[in-house]
Design an enzyme around this catalytic site. Structure first.
Site, mmCIF file in Angstrom:
data_model
loop_
_atom_site.group_PDB
_atom_site.id
_atom_site.type_symbol
_atom_site.label_atom_id
_atom_site.label_comp_id
_atom_site.label_asym_id
_atom_site.label_seq_id
_atom_site.Cartn_x
_atom_site.Cartn_y
_atom_site.Cartn_z
ATOM 1 N N ASP A 398 0.861 -1.186 0.000
ATOM 2 C CA ASP A 398 0.000 0.000 0.000
ATOM 3 C C ASP A 398 0.902 1.243 0.000
ATOM 4 O O ASP A 398 2.126 1.149 -0.200
ATOM 5 C CB ASP A 398 -0.932 -0.056 1.214
ATOM 6 C CG ASP A 398 -2.245 0.691 1.001
ATOM 7 O OD1 ASP A 398 -2.204 1.800 0.429
ATOM 8 O OD2 ASP A 398 -3.296 0.193 1.432
ATOM 9 N N ASP A 512 -5.915 3.367 -7.030
ATOM 10 C CA ASP A 512 -6.823 3.711 -5.945
ATOM 11 C C ASP A 512 -7.183 5.199 -6.052
ATOM 12 O O ASP A 512 -6.605 5.936 -6.861
ATOM 13 C CB ASP A 512 -6.117 3.414 -4.622
ATOM 14 C CG ASP A 512 -7.032 3.478 -3.412
ATOM 15 O OD1 ASP A 512 -8.266 3.509 -3.598
ATOM 16 O OD2 ASP A 512 -6.512 3.495 -2.285
ATOM 17 N N GLU A 515 -11.738 8.272 -7.999
ATOM 18 C CA GLU A 515 -13.106 8.753 -8.274
ATOM 19 C C GLU A 515 -13.140 10.112 -9.013
ATOM 20 O O GLU A 515 -14.145 10.316 -9.710
ATOM 21 C CB GLU A 515 -13.892 8.857 -6.954
ATOM 22 C CG GLU A 515 -14.163 7.515 -6.303
ATOM 23 C CD GLU A 515 -12.930 6.873 -5.660
ATOM 24 O OE1 GLU A 515 -12.833 5.631 -5.664
ATOM 25 O OE2 GLU A 515 -12.046 7.616 -5.179
ATOM 26 N N ARG A 594 -10.343 1.013 -8.152
ATOM 27 C CA ARG A 594 -11.453 1.246 -7.235
ATOM 28 C C ARG A 594 -12.655 1.839 -7.963
ATOM 29 O O ARG A 594 -13.779 1.406 -7.775
ATOM 30 C CB ARG A 594 -11.030 2.151 -6.077
ATOM 31 C CG ARG A 594 -12.068 2.158 -4.958
ATOM 32 C CD ARG A 594 -11.558 2.764 -3.682
ATOM 33 N NE ARG A 594 -11.380 4.212 -3.763
ATOM 34 C CZ ARG A 594 -10.942 4.953 -2.749
ATOM 35 N NH1 ARG A 594 -10.609 4.387 -1.595
ATOM 36 N NH2 ARG A 594 -10.814 6.266 -2.885
ATOM 37 N N ASP A 610 -13.019 -0.158 0.805
ATOM 38 C CA ASP A 610 -12.547 -0.182 2.193
ATOM 39 C C ASP A 610 -13.614 -0.716 3.147
ATOM 40 O O ASP A 610 -14.235 0.037 3.912
ATOM 41 C CB ASP A 610 -12.108 1.228 2.613
ATOM 42 C CG ASP A 610 -10.896 1.693 1.823
ATOM 43 O OD1 ASP A 610 -10.201 0.846 1.248
ATOM 44 O OD2 ASP A 610 -10.647 2.908 1.776
ATOM 45 N N HIS A 668 -6.471 -8.179 2.679
ATOM 46 C CA HIS A 668 -5.898 -6.837 2.825
ATOM 47 C C HIS A 668 -6.364 -6.226 4.138
ATOM 48 O O HIS A 668 -7.500 -6.446 4.567
ATOM 49 C CB HIS A 668 -6.323 -5.962 1.640
ATOM 50 C CG HIS A 668 -5.774 -4.570 1.684
ATOM 51 N ND1 HIS A 668 -4.477 -4.288 2.046
ATOM 52 C CD2 HIS A 668 -6.360 -3.371 1.395
ATOM 53 C CE1 HIS A 668 -4.283 -2.972 1.990
ATOM 54 N NE2 HIS A 668 -5.414 -2.395 1.596
#
Length: 928
Positions: A398, A512, A515, A594, A610, A668
């Site tokens: 990450d 990630d 958006e 994502r 998440d 994860h």
């Protein structure tokens, strides 16, 4: 009530389409009346109308109704058919406000516990809509002109619309409504172009002239699939609304949301606007998928796709009916007629594109956490997995591997040994994947951070309305956002990745925060006033603003304004990332994203975000992964054991068992929580986790073949039960179990403290995957033993599953002999197939560098037929045949005519081992 008559137009009418208009005269013989606003509700509506009118008359006579008398036309509308005329949130809708829009106002109490109920302000039956002024045939369908003579209540009403209808295939209809005079933004998605009109469509299409509407029927059953006359069409510059009745309440899709697989039609609203938020019921989440699948009575299915990327909401109500509201673009609908749900999803993917074929290693087990803290600690975890001989194909990191959370950097102290770690993974047949975010740190001294300096020089970031890079805040602090709609950005992205790959030779990428996510609302300067950031209507987005935790809608991008492109941001980044990986590695790309949008399966998989270490989150992962199967993104899974919060040993064991059957399987975990990889648990839990991963690895040939079929023709991989049993109404709401393909039933434990699980077993014979013992079900709920170390798996009669002796990596597993599991049907037949290639090269099917085998059983003879062969198949053998459901003990078994030793157990399992047959050669095996 209005009735409709046939509109005579010059020239013959196409077979699939008729036009009807309002008429004062008698309805032509043989044609039923169509009543605008609630066509198709039949006697039930009539009864409601009669009772409602009776109550109104009595109250008028008795003087018992407070306030001014309501028009009878308002009271005639049943509650379930009241379509919201004032959908704005955060507004107390008064009678005055409502009637200013020309609508009906009746206060209706909210049911106990409900968030939303019957709208108080709703359209009367005679609310003005568009009229179909003309209709002319084209080579592919019809083109029409729609005219609105009375303005609706949103600004910049568009008075003349163009209607384009194309009968693209016998099972696909394309209906598009746009401004007749001016071009509008349309989604830059490549879609197939029909070359000729469908010759034998399985649908018929009627038009209502005044008010305009479409009526779509399935020819075989007469079922009305769409009826848009039930509420007025509104088409303003920033408010587009169209409503249709639905033929049933069994509605699926419309992502991305957390909830059951089957949507509730009890006054629920689903918002589509990509948003960074931990998965929560009723919130708009990371992706936008304006597609629904609907099951009709009798087992038929159809799907509807609205090709529109603007902020939108879909309102569902118990009529049953559905309303699309979007605030830009055009109304561009594709309707897929199936007629079964599998075919609907295939037809949808024929438009949006079939998913990419993943590399084989992508289907292995992945391990990650935020908070390893160092490359040495990451390395230690990978070593521990090897020491316990637990399967693992990929190790991830990450954002803590980065220097100051900046893309394309490595922490020089804590992750100094990262290149050596990656080298070690590669030596052991494993892969490395790391995270990247689209926010590029903007505060470094000039000349010290090439990604920002070069992006700024080339003008590759989202800009404000003033033409300067829009600055928000993400993990590294102040950031600019890459504009992936600009082709030059894709080249810059590639160059950054090439430079990083030369130092850390990663194998896949995890994208990630796309958006895009922003820790500020809009930018460091907020957002400017104007119709883009403050539109006349804002859908029910979390935060009540388009800029909530993202960038300003007015931000400028190369292809358009962010207002139009926001929901495409993740798709565009995934496309650029997959392209870069192909150029860097020359092999199939592996990307997990994502944020998603239709067509993204061509470029990436998806994880469900998440989640939390809670039992309900484990359950919600199943409808999540099944929904993404509908959306054409089969490579999907949730964070196994949960991302945030602290897991328990029992929860993590059960979740590892379920997660071993996610198409994309990754454990994860967040930082500052205890580790949750399999090595940290008790020997019993660790062994249970290891065993279920070995089961997954044994099934990789089967899973890989399912992905081939997804890539080739749009089959689903993880599949709802109703896809295979659409006529069985008991399956329509099932989302605690699922299938791999058509034949492997997964029934996980989803609650604590139990040693059994109750699951639905559809009609037919099902075999225990591990033992071959059979269950003959009438279509019933069955209680199954489920101690902590056991996951229930059942094989459907008539299937043949290719499996393999498992190892701790997919690379090692693929060298082992195959075991074919044959599950005989009650008539003694079975079928299966196997796709085999080198597991990573680009375009193996398209280039012919693959093997494809079909397995068949009939009359006690198993045959393997090689339909296509390649060199890789010569390196693999078929070692064992296990045949479930052999009712009588055989006296002998013949392999290609030669007698062969065998074993036969009392549970009717015949096993023939030591076959040593090359995969590249066909054979037959007979038992007598």
């Amino acid at each position: 009530m209005k009735s409709y008559q046939k509109l005579r137009t010059a020239g013959p009418q196409p077979a699939a389409c008729r036009v009807e208009e309002e008429g004062a005269g008698p309805t032509p013989a043989g044609r039923g009346k169509l009543a605008p606003w609630w066509v198709g509700s039949g006697l039930l509506v009539a009864a409601v109308l009669l009772s409602t009118v009776t109550v109104w008359v009595l109250r008028q006579v008795s003087g018992g109704w407070p306030g001014p008398a309501l028009p009878p036309k308002c009271l005639l509308v049943p509650e379930s058919h009241r379509f919201d005329c004032y959908p704005e949130r955060r507004v107390v809708v008064t009678q005055e406000l409502c009637e200013s829009r020309g609508c009906c106002f009746i206060e209706t109490p909210l049911p106990a516990g409900a968030k939303r109920g019957v709208p108080w302000c709703f359209y009367p039956p005679d609310f003005p809509s568009y009229t179909l002024e003309s209709l002319n045939q084209t080579a592919l369908g019809v083109v029409g002109l729609l005219v609105r003579r009375e303005k609706a209540y949103y600004p910049q009403d568009i008075e003349m619309l163009r209607l384009d209808v194309e009968f693209e295939t016998d099972t696909r209809l394309h209906i598009k409504i746009t401004d007749a005079a001016n071009p509008r933004y349309e989604v830059p998605l490549e879609v197939p172009r029909a070359m000729k009109r469908a010759e034998n469509p399985i649908y018929s299409l009627d038009f209502s002239r005044d008010p305009f509407g479409v009526l779509l029927r399935r020819r075989a059953t007469g079922t009305v699939l769409l009826n848009t006359t039930v509420a007025p069409l509104i088409f303003a510059d920033q408010f587009l609304q169209i409503t249709t009745s639905l033929p049933s309440r069994f509605l699926y899709g419309l992502g991305e949301h957390r909830g059951p697989l089957l949507h509730s039609l009890d006054w629920s609203t689903l918002t589509l606007w990509a948003r960074d938020v931990s998965p929560t019921e009723s919130f708009n989440l990371y992706g936008a998928h304006p597609f629904y699948l609907l099951m009709e009575e009798g087992g038929d299915a159809h799907g509807v796709f609205l090709l529109n990327s603007n902020a939108m909401e879909v309102a569902l109500q118990p009529a049953p009916a559905l309303t699309w509201r979007t605030i830009g673009g055009v109304l561009d609908f594709y309707i897929f007629l199936g007629p079964d749900p599998n075919m609907v999803i295939q037809q949808y993917q024929q438009v949006i594109g079939f998913p990419a074929m993943p590399p084989l290693w992508a289907l292995g087990f992945h391990l990650c956490r935020w908070g390893y803290g160092s490359s040495n600690e990451t390395w230690q975890t990978a070593r521990a997995m090897r020491n316990y001989q637990i399967p693992q194909d990929a190790q991830w990191n990450d954002i803590d591997y980065m220097d100051g959370y900046r893309d394309f950097t490595v922490d020089p102290q804590k992750f100094a040994s990262l290149p050596s770690l990656v080298e070690d993974l590669h030596k052991h047949g494993q892969r490395y994947v790391m995270i990247l975010d689209p926010g590029i740190s903007s505060t470094n001294p000039h000349g010290s951070y090439w990604p920002f300096d070069e992006g700024l020089r080339r003008g590759l970031f989202l800009n404000t309305t003033q033409g300067q890079p829009l600055i928000g805040q993400v993990w590294p602090g102040f950031t600019a956002f890459a504009d992936f709609s600009n082709p030059d950005t894709q080249q810059w992205w590639l160059e950054n990745l090439q430079r990083f790959h030369a130092h850390v030779p990663f194998d896949g990428l995890w994208i990630d925060m796309n958006e895009p996510s922003n820790f500020m609302d809009g930018s460091e300067d907020g957002c400017p006033p104007g119709e883009l950031d403050s539109p006349p209507y804002t859908p029910a987005v979390l935060g009540d603003s388009l800029s909530a935790k993202t960038v300003c809608a007015s931000a400028k991008q190369k292809a358009s304004v962010h207002y139009n492109l926001h929901n495409l941001y993740g798709l565009m980044e995934a496309k650029a990332t997959a392209s870069a990986l192909i150029q860097i590695r020359g092999k199939r790309p592996f990307v997990i994203s994502r944020s998603t949008y239709p067509s993204q399966g061509q470029y990436s998989g998806h994880w469900l975000g998440d989640n939390r270490s809670q039992w309900k989150d484990m359950y919600y992962s199943i409808p999540g992964l099944l929904s993404f199967s509908l959306f054409g993104i089969p490579l999907v899974g949730a964070d196994i054991c949960g991302f945030s919060g602290s897991t328990s040993e029992e929860l993590c064991t059960r979740w590892m068992q379920l997660g071993a059957f996610y198409p994309f399987a990754r454990n994860h975990n967040t930082q500052n929580e205890k580790a949750q990889d399999p090595t940290v648990f008790s020997p019993a839990a660790r062994t249970a986790m290891k065993d279920v991963l070995l089961t997954r690895y044994s099934l990789l040939p089967f899973l890989y073949t399912l992905f081939h079929r997804a890539h080739l023709q749009g089959d689903t991989v993880a599949r709802p039960l109703f896809f295979e049993f659409p006529w069985d109404v008991a399956t329509l709401g099932l989302d605690r179990q699922f299938l791999w393909g058509r034949s492997l039933l997964v029934t996980p434990v989803l609650e604590p403290g139990v040693d059994s699980v109750t699951g639905y077993v559809p009609r037919g014979v099902w075999y225990d995957f591990y033992t071959g013992s059979s269950v003959n079900s009438s279509g019933e709920m069955l209680k199954m033993s489920a101690p902590l170390e056991h996951l229930n798996l059942h094989v459907r009669e008539g299937a043949i599953l290719p499996t393999q002796k498992p190892e701790t990596t997919s690379e090692a597993t693929r060298r082992n002999p195959l075991r074919l599991i044959v599950a005989l049907s009650q008539s003694g037949t079975a079928w299966g197939d196997l796709f085999w290639d080198d597991g990573e090269s680009l375009g193996t099917f398209e280039r012919g560098s693959y093997s494809y085998l079909v397995f068949n059983v009939t009359q006690n003879i198993f045959t393997s037929t090689v339909l296509h062969a390649s060199a890789e198949a010569t390196e693999v053998t078929i070692g064992t045949l296990s045949i479930f459901g052999v009712r009588e003990p055989p006296s002998k078994v013949l392999l290609n005519g030669q007698e062969k030793p065998f074993s036969y157990l009392g549970n009717q399992v015949l096993t023939v081992g030591d076959l040593g047959l090359s995969l590249s050669q066909g054979f037959s095996l007979q038992w007598l």
